[in-house]
Design an enzyme around this catalytic site. Structure first.
Site, short mmCIF file in Angstrom:
data_model
loop_
_atom_site.label_atom_id
_atom_site.label_comp_id
_atom_site.label_asym_id
_atom_site.label_seq_id
_atom_site.Cartn_x
_atom_site.Cartn_y
_atom_site.Cartn_z
N ASP A 150 -39.48 58.11 -27.77
CA ASP A 150 -40.61 57.19 -27.75
C ASP A 150 -41.00 56.94 -26.30
OD1 ASP A 150 -40.26 57.11 -30.44
OD2 ASP A 150 -39.72 54.98 -30.56
N ASP A 182 -46.60 53.68 -41.77
CA ASP A 182 -45.71 52.65 -41.25
C ASP A 182 -45.95 51.38 -42.05
OD1 ASP A 182 -45.18 54.57 -39.26
OD2 ASP A 182 -46.79 53.79 -38.01
#
Length: 239
Positions: free
Chosen positions: A8, A129
């Site tokens: 990330d 998500d």
């Protein structure tokens, strides 16, 4: 089942967040390209990348870091975060990404997802998500009334390569993935489903694999912290 180690990216560094909160970032590497190469050298088949700044900005922000990663590895990489138009999709695939992940636009512009999947077969994934089953967009900052399974079913015939399903409440918290919800989603659609969020132990990986429905699992913090031994994980999943 494929293990996707996660990198990330925030401000050019490899970080991990808790529950997607940007102010909870822990820096794990100042050299994401070296980290990606280490994952490749360890035997990983893919690398999962997220442009965290891009997810909030709506446009690529960590492009230099992603390009450095692509220059260092030969294994395929997939990227999500800030990819919201066809020009950006085309540009990233031209730079060598194997797969782009479309999240926010899957809710806001599903026709773009379908057009991209037709234009680039096998190279477009949908990122879903969710908090308590409801989809969140724009870096998880905006919650919607769209249900995860309903959104996935919209793309059943679109030709998308995969669905990356993240339980936001589990992400980065080292509390284990939502196996039941991920399995239910995988059973609801024919699209391969990749689990994300909370994958923090070998037992988590075994539980996901045991469903027989889940195509892959993404893990980040647990690999950096050593909670999951990468070599043992790869051996377990390839057994």
């Amino acid at each position: 089942m494929i293990l996707y180690p996660a990198i990330d990216l925030k401000d050019g560094q490899a970080v991990r967040l808790i529950h997607g909160e940007m102010d909870s970032a822990t820096v794990f590497s100042d050299d994401p390209a070296a980290q990606a190469r280490a994952f490749q050298d360890a035997g990983c088949e893919w690398v999962h990348l997220v442009d965290l700044n891009g997810a909030f900005a709506g446009t690529p922000v960590n492009a230099a870091a992603v390009e450095a990663i692509l220059a260092r590895v030969t294994v395929p990489c997939q990227l999500g975060g800030g990819i919201r138009d066809m020009a950006t999709i085309e540009a990233w695939l031209a730079k060598g990404l194997r797969r782009v992940i479309l999240g926010t636009v899957a809710v806001e512009d599903p026709d773009l997802v379908r057009a991209a999947a037709r234009a680039f077969p096998g190279q477009v994934a949908v990122g879903i998500d969710a908090r308590k089953g409801r989809v969140a967009t724009r870096g998880w900052a905006e919650e919607t009334d769209v249900m995860a399974t309903g959104l996935a079913k919209q793309f059943e015939d679109a030709g998308v390569a995969a669905i990356i399903y993240t339980d936001i409440d589990r992400d980065g918290a080292m509390g284990g993935p939502n196996v039941a919800a991920t399995d239910a989603l995988a059973r609801a659609v024919d699209i391969p489903v990749i689990a994300s969020g909370g994958v923090s132990s070998l037992s988590d990986l075994r539980a996901l694999k045991a469903t027989g429905t889940i195509a892959g699992a993404i893990s980040g913090r647990a690999l950096y912290d050593g909670a999951i031994d990468l070599a043992e994980a790869l051996s377990t999943l390839n057994d």
